[in-house]
Design a protein around this motif. Structure first.
Motif, PDB file in Angstrom:
ATOM      1  N   LEU A  29      -5.723  15.229 -39.986  1.00 54.68           N
ATOM      2  CA  LEU A  29      -5.921  13.946 -39.316  1.00 54.68           C
ATOM      3  C   LEU A  29      -5.422  14.018 -37.867  1.00 54.68           C
ATOM      4  CD1 LEU A  29      -7.062  11.175 -39.838  1.00 54.68           C
ATOM      5  CD2 LEU A  29      -4.846  10.437 -40.646  1.00 54.68           C
ATOM      6  N   PHE A  32      -8.208  15.418 -36.047  1.00 53.28           N
ATOM      7  CA  PHE A  32      -9.331  14.502 -35.856  1.00 53.28           C
ATOM      8  C   PHE A  32      -9.025  13.424 -34.816  1.00 53.28           C
ATOM      9  CE2 PHE A  32     -11.248  16.061 -39.853  1.00 53.28           C
ATOM     10  CZ  PHE A  32     -12.538  16.235 -39.384  1.00 53.28           C
ATOM     11  N   PHE A  33      -7.799  12.907 -34.830  1.00 57.92           N
ATOM     12  CA  PHE A  33      -7.441  11.891 -33.830  1.00 57.92           C
ATOM     13  C   PHE A  33      -7.483  12.473 -32.419  1.00 57.92           C
ATOM     14  CE2 PHE A  33      -5.105   9.092 -37.051  1.00 57.92           C
ATOM     15  CZ  PHE A  33      -6.050   8.086 -36.953  1.00 57.92           C
ATOM     16  N   TRP A  35      -9.148  15.101 -31.443  1.00 61.29           N
ATOM     17  CA  TRP A  35     -10.548  15.424 -31.183  1.00 61.29           C
ATOM     18  C   TRP A  35     -11.290  14.175 -30.706  1.00 61.29           C
ATOM     19  CZ3 TRP A  35     -14.551  13.470 -34.425  1.00 61.29           C
ATOM     20  CH2 TRP A  35     -15.804  14.027 -34.236  1.00 61.29           C
ATOM     21  N   VAL A  40     -13.850  10.956 -26.529  1.00 58.74           N
ATOM     22  CA  VAL A  40     -14.099   9.615 -26.018  1.00 58.74           C
ATOM     23  C   VAL A  40     -13.661   9.466 -24.571  1.00 58.74           C
ATOM     24  CG1 VAL A  40     -13.311   7.230 -26.282  1.00 58.74           C
ATOM     25  CG2 VAL A  40     -13.989   8.530 -28.278  1.00 58.74           C
ATOM     26  N   LYS A  43     -16.191   9.655 -21.621  1.00 54.55           N
ATOM     27  CA  LYS A  43     -17.520   9.088 -21.879  1.00 54.55           C
ATOM     28  C   LYS A  43     -17.861   8.097 -20.780  1.00 54.55           C
ATOM     29  CE  LYS A  43     -19.120  10.785 -25.744  1.00 54.55           C
ATOM     30  NZ  LYS A  43     -19.472  10.644 -27.109  1.00 54.55           N
ATOM     31  N   ILE A 111      -6.203   0.057 -37.485  1.00 51.85           N
ATOM     32  CA  ILE A 111      -6.147   1.099 -38.511  1.00 51.85           C
ATOM     33  C   ILE A 111      -4.850   0.990 -39.302  1.00 51.85           C
ATOM     34  CG2 ILE A 111      -6.233   3.580 -38.912  1.00 51.85           C
ATOM     35  CD1 ILE A 111      -7.719   3.917 -36.361  1.00 51.85           C
ATOM     36  N   LYS A 114      -4.917  -1.442 -42.107  1.00 54.70           N
ATOM     37  CA  LYS A 114      -5.971  -1.290 -43.105  1.00 54.70           C
ATOM     38  C   LYS A 114      -5.897  -0.013 -43.935  1.00 54.70           C
ATOM     39  CE  LYS A 114      -8.438  -5.014 -42.399  1.00 54.70           C
ATOM     40  NZ  LYS A 114      -7.543  -5.661 -41.445  1.00 54.70           N
ATOM     41  N   VAL A 115      -5.319   1.024 -43.398  1.00 55.70           N
ATOM     42  CA  VAL A 115      -5.322   2.301 -44.103  1.00 55.70           C
ATOM     43  C   VAL A 115      -3.920   2.892 -44.062  1.00 55.70           C
ATOM     44  CG1 VAL A 115      -6.472   4.531 -44.302  1.00 55.70           C
ATOM     45  CG2 VAL A 115      -7.619   2.682 -43.124  1.00 55.70           C
ATOM     46  N   PHE A 117      -1.572   6.187 -43.832  1.00 54.48           N
ATOM     47  CA  PHE A 117      -1.358   7.610 -43.570  1.00 54.48           C
ATOM     48  C   PHE A 117       0.001   7.664 -42.887  1.00 54.48           C
ATOM     49  CE2 PHE A 117      -3.939   5.737 -40.207  1.00 54.48           C
ATOM     50  CZ  PHE A 117      -3.156   5.953 -39.095  1.00 54.48           C
TER      51      PHE A 117
ATOM     52  N   THR B 115     -13.216   0.839 -40.751  1.00 52.04           N
ATOM     53  CA  THR B 115     -11.933   0.970 -40.082  1.00 52.04           C
ATOM     54  C   THR B 115     -11.877   2.322 -39.380  1.00 52.04           C
ATOM     55  OG1 THR B 115     -10.901  -0.348 -41.772  1.00 52.04           O
ATOM     56  CG2 THR B 115      -9.453   0.963 -40.418  1.00 52.04           C
ATOM     57  N   GLY B 116     -11.570   2.273 -38.103  1.00 50.79           N
ATOM     58  CA  GLY B 116     -11.442   3.521 -37.372  1.00 50.79           C
ATOM     59  C   GLY B 116     -12.749   4.059 -36.822  1.00 50.79           C
ATOM     60  N   HIS B 118     -15.335   4.559 -34.083  1.00 49.33           N
ATOM     61  CA  HIS B 118     -15.246   4.433 -32.642  1.00 49.33           C
ATOM     62  C   HIS B 118     -16.643   4.218 -32.074  1.00 49.33           C
ATOM     63  CE1 HIS B 118     -14.315   4.973 -28.498  1.00 49.33           C
ATOM     64  NE2 HIS B 118     -13.041   4.939 -28.792  1.00 49.33           N
ATOM     65  N   GLU B 120     -18.073   4.626 -29.282  1.00 46.28           N
ATOM     66  CA  GLU B 120     -18.675   5.615 -28.382  1.00 46.28           C
ATOM     67  C   GLU B 120     -19.137   6.872 -29.116  1.00 46.28           C
ATOM     68  OE1 GLU B 120     -19.306   5.344 -25.238  1.00 46.28           O
ATOM     69  OE2 GLU B 120     -18.097   3.649 -24.562  1.00 46.28           O
ATOM     70  N   LEU B 121     -18.586   7.102 -30.312  1.00 44.92           N
ATOM     71  CA  LEU B 121     -18.931   8.320 -31.025  1.00 44.92           C
ATOM     72  C   LEU B 121     -20.238   8.145 -31.790  1.00 44.92           C
ATOM     73  CD1 LEU B 121     -15.446   9.385 -32.448  1.00 44.92           C
ATOM     74  CD2 LEU B 121     -16.589  10.241 -30.415  1.00 44.92           C
ATOM     75  N   GLU B 125     -20.302  12.007 -35.773  1.00 42.90           N
ATOM     76  CA  GLU B 125     -18.888  12.159 -35.430  1.00 42.90           C
ATOM     77  C   GLU B 125     -18.026  11.134 -36.170  1.00 42.90           C
ATOM     78  OE1 GLU B 125     -19.605  13.866 -30.907  1.00 42.90           O
ATOM     79  OE2 GLU B 125     -19.458  11.728 -31.247  1.00 42.90           O
ATOM     80  N   PHE B 128     -17.087  12.018 -39.751  1.00 44.20           N
ATOM     81  CA  PHE B 128     -15.936  12.911 -39.858  1.00 44.20           C
ATOM     82  C   PHE B 128     -14.626  12.179 -39.565  1.00 44.20           C
ATOM     83  CE2 PHE B 128     -19.148  16.174 -39.797  1.00 44.20           C
ATOM     84  CZ  PHE B 128     -18.616  17.108 -40.672  1.00 44.20           C
ATOM     85  N   LEU B 129     -14.631  11.388 -38.496  1.00 41.12           N
ATOM     86  CA  LEU B 129     -13.412  10.683 -38.108  1.00 41.12           C
ATOM     87  C   LEU B 129     -12.987   9.699 -39.199  1.00 41.12           C
ATOM     88  CD1 LEU B 129     -11.276  10.015 -36.002  1.00 41.12           C
ATOM     89  CD2 LEU B 129     -12.818   8.306 -35.073  1.00 41.12           C
ATOM     90  N   ILE B 133      -9.708   9.628 -41.694  1.00 42.08           N
ATOM     91  CA  ILE B 133      -8.771   8.506 -41.733  1.00 42.08           C
ATOM     92  C   ILE B 133      -8.604   8.012 -43.168  1.00 42.08           C
ATOM     93  CG2 ILE B 133      -8.433   6.086 -41.050  1.00 42.08           C
ATOM     94  CD1 ILE B 133      -9.670   6.779 -38.366  1.00 42.08           C
ATOM     95  N   LYS B 163     -22.337   2.349 -31.291  1.00 39.53           N
ATOM     96  CA  LYS B 163     -22.407   1.068 -30.575  1.00 39.53           C
ATOM     97  C   LYS B 163     -23.851   0.620 -30.390  1.00 39.53           C
ATOM     98  CE  LYS B 163     -22.095   3.002 -25.903  1.00 39.53           C
ATOM     99  NZ  LYS B 163     -21.380   3.015 -24.642  1.00 39.53           N
ATOM    100  N   ARG B 164     -24.786   1.545 -30.561  1.00 38.88           N
ATOM    101  CA  ARG B 164     -26.197   1.167 -30.453  1.00 38.88           C
ATOM    102  C   ARG B 164     -26.817   0.848 -31.814  1.00 38.88           C
ATOM    103  NH1 ARG B 164     -25.665   1.529 -25.581  1.00 38.88           N
ATOM    104  NH2 ARG B 164     -25.477   3.400 -24.313  1.00 38.88           N
TER     105      ARG B 164
END
Lengths: 275, 422
Positions: A29, A32-33, A35, A40, A43, A111, A114-115, A117, B115-116, B118, B120-121, B125, B128-129, B133, B163-164
């Motif tokens: 995790l 992943f965070f 990453w 992001v 962007k 997060i 709700k979850v 970890f 939840t979690g 994103h 923009e992804l 992606e 996986f994220l 989580i 987001k689209r």
């Protein structure tokens, strides 16, 4: 099918070995965070990842013009640009890691409520990105060293990872402490930028530690002093490496990390309730 | 059969600081400081060290129950009864104040889909994220990736930023990721409140399959009694933080509906702190606009719903759902049905009156929910289980049929008969 995994949920959660085991279980995790953060980050920007190079470089240019040329701050007989850049390299890691870890719980509150970890994962993964920035900034340093004809001593190169580790411990330790306070009192969010600015002036980033004269022992209490002094000594041969000072910094940062983690773990159980 | 979840004397206390009702205006704070700087500073200092007076509130108290391996247990209760707090404790999000819960197996939760995520992804992606989580390993996600994409039906948009996505696609993807976690114990909280009917059915099917074929244990919180009825053999009724009843689902639902049905002509609701909007009052009015909870089958009547928006809501609509006494959904009606669009709500008070025509509902007991929502996506305000009764008075049919006219709907239809001339 026999259950192999039993969880007991009880009111008091004490620090134990199982916390470390749990952290290890969730190690992916962290990946992943971080990453996500990297993906992001740039962007919808025009020049994307180039910002990682521009930011330290432009800061160096600005500092050189104002502090080096106009104010004429001494730089231990080393060209000011490279002198200040070595300081900035570690300072920017420290300040951005500190500010990101302090805010990471609040920015991820959706997060957290709700979850489940291990909460330590959030601040830890916020720091991972900083290592990448550091690596990119080091490339610029290498270019500058070639330009100014500096050859680092072997000890100077070997000691870099230790310096980075000290910086990581200091920023994360303090960051964990502030992140935990930030959950309850958002004042941290507003006070932190000032705090970081003040820290910049009590850390020998834009000036050599020698400038403080007989008060330089005061500066030594700040672990970043030892880190930046040693980096300059090892890479630019400004002074011989002060092992005593470095040891003091290492000790201070370990204490900061331990206090940070302990405080974080103690208040962790309220996070979801009061964030 | 062995117990997989054992909950013993579980309790959770929240502390509410006194005199802290909602938002504090800066102007008031400044006047307070100027008026009495010392007591202000003292108060803040007391708060900081945790000495100020606090009001205690037990969200859960003395909760005991066990769940067997492979069982699907429903959890029923009114809003604020403590269902969600219970699930939050079982997942470890928050710790109990007293008691303990022992869980034999890996736990995962579906507390809120997406939840979690994103924005923009891309879809890929985010799978996986979000998977990570929710506690999946990277290799597990890779293994189930195709199945996740197929279930969500978003193959074409895998590399588009979410987001689209349309709101429906977003929810489908989010549920699909969550549905593919394979824990021993799955905790599900009201996730089926979103998504279109067809997708809801698919989700229920998936949950059913998971328990039957893979022997998974599920704790299922929902206001959807039909879903609870069809999935769960046993259920727990929670009232005011305590377990009021554990038993066969049909019996628990009966008890819940009987105790919670508020058959009053005017129902007022408590303010929900922090909500974007809230329903304040619902009045049931007969054809002369007098408050009643019983209506003759031959007369129209109306629901008057008063609600307040605290912040601007761009897109939403007011909907009602009318249920029969045994909790079958009879009618789902929405303001957007006739407007043919969602409405914009600026902050302020609103009053909507909904008229139910005569002879729509047959004689019997009914209840309805009113919700202000963006369909399939978010719920802004809700009021549930408002009861009313349709009476067999002034009904010309009752003479002919001697009061025994079956069916749930009794709309008068037109009959045109051609036969031999008299």
């Amino acid at each position: 099918m026999e259950a192999t995994h039993t969880t007991v949920i009880q009111p008091k959660k004490t620090l134990s070995l199982s916390d470390i085991k749990e952290l290890w279980k969730y190690r992916e995790l962290i990946y992943f965070f971080s990453w996500k953060d990297i993906k992001v980050r740039y962007k919808q920007t025009l020049i994307g990842g180039l910002w990682a190079i521009f930011q330290p470089f432009i800061t160096m240019v600005v500092f050189t013009v104002f502090f080096g040329r106009l104010v004429g701050i001494p730089s231990d007989n080393v060209p000011y640009p490279i002198f200040v850049y070595v300081g900035l390299l570690f300072w920017q890691f420290f300040s951005s890691a500190l500010s990101d870890t302090s805010n990471t719980l609040v920015t991820n509150q959706a997060i957290i409520t709700k979850v489940y970890f291990p909460r330590l994962i959030l601040p830890l993964s916020a720091v991972v990105t900083k290592f990448l920035d550091f690596a990119i900034a080091t490339i610029i340093l290498a270019g500058m060293m070639i330009y100014y004809h500096y050859v680092p001593s072997i000890v100077g190169v070997l000691i870099l990872p230790i310096l980075l580790l000290i910086t990581f411990f200091a920023s994360t330790g303090l960051g964990l402490f502030l992140a935990a306070i930030n959950v309850k009192y958002r004042d941290v969010r507003y006070a932190l930028p000032f705090f970081i600015q003040i820290l910049l002036f009590v850390t020998p980033v834009i000036y050599p530690a020698s400038i403080a004269g007989k008060y330089s022992w005061l500066l030594a209490l700040n672990p970043m002093t030892g880190v930046i002094q040693t980096a300059r000594a090892g890479l630019l041969h400004t002074t011989p490496i002060n092992w005593e000072l470095l040891g003091l910094s290492a000790l201070a940062c370990v204490v900061m990390m331990i206090v940070g983690i302990l405080y974080f773990k103690i208040v962790e159980r309220y996070f979801a309730d009061i964030i | 059969m062995t117990a997989i979840i054992e909950v013993k004397n579980l309790g959770k206390k929240y502390e509410i600081r006194q005199g802290q009702g909602g938002y504090v205006a800066l102007r008031d704070v400044i006047t307070n400081i100027l008026k009495s700087p010392f007591s202000f500073a003292k108060g803040k200092a007391m708060d900081a060290v945790g000495l100020s007076k606090k009001e205690e509130f037990w969200a859960l108290k003395g909760v005991d129950f066990t769940v067997e391996r492979g069982e699907v247990m429903g959890i029923i209760g009114a809003n604020g009864a403590g269902k969600s707090t219970l699930l939050k404790i079982l997942t470890g999000i928050t710790l109990p104040t007293e008691g303990e819960a022992i869980l034999h197996g890996h736990v995962s939760s579906l507390l809120e889909v997406g939840t979690g995520f994103h924005p923009e992804l891309t879809g890929r992606e985010n799978i996986f994220l979000n998977g990570a989580i929710l506690g999946m390993k990277k290799t597990d996600i890779e293994k189930r990736f195709d199945s996740i994409v197929e279930f969500a039906g978003i193959e074409k948009f895998l590399d588009t930023p979410v987001k689209r996505y349309s709101s429906g696609m977003y929810v489908r993807l989010a549920f699909s990721v969550a549905a593919h976690i394979e824990p021993d114990i799955l905790l599900v909280d009201e996730v089926l409140a979103v998504g279109d009917a067809e997708f809801q059915k698919k989700c229920l099917g998936k949950m059913d399959e998971v328990t039957k074929t893979q022997g998974r244990t599920i704790l299922f919180v929902s206001h959807n009694m039909a879903a609870i009825q069809s999935l769960c053999k046993r259920s727990i009724l929670i009232e005011k933080g305590k377990v009021a009843m554990v038993g066969k689902t049909s019996e628990v639902i009966d008890r819940y509906l009987n105790t919670s049905l508020s058959q009053n002509a005017v129902v007022e609701f408590e303010e929900k702190a922090g909500a974007l909007a809230s329903i304040q009052k619902i009045s049931l009015l007969n054809k002369d606009h007098e408050p009643r909870s019983e209506f003759p089958v031959s007369e129209p009547f109306s629901f008057e719903i008063i609600f307040e928006c605290r912040e601007k809501i761009d897109e939403a609509t007011l909907s009602i759902q009318i249920y029969s006494h045994d909790r079958d959904l009879l009618l789902y009606s929405s303001e957007a049905d006739t407007l043919e669009r969602l409405s914009e709500y600026t902050p302020g008070k609103y009053k909507t009156t909904i008229t139910i025509p005569e002879f729509l509902l047959n004689v019997g007991r009914y209840s309805f929910d009113a919700i202000l929502h963006k369909p399939n996506l978010s719920m802004f305000a809700e009021a549930r289980n408002i009861g009313f009764e349709i009476k067999n008075v002034e009904n010309p049919r009752s003479i002919i049929f001697q009061g025994n006219h079956p069916g749930r709907i009794s709309t008068l239809l037109s009959y045109e008969t051609k036969g031999p001339k008299k």
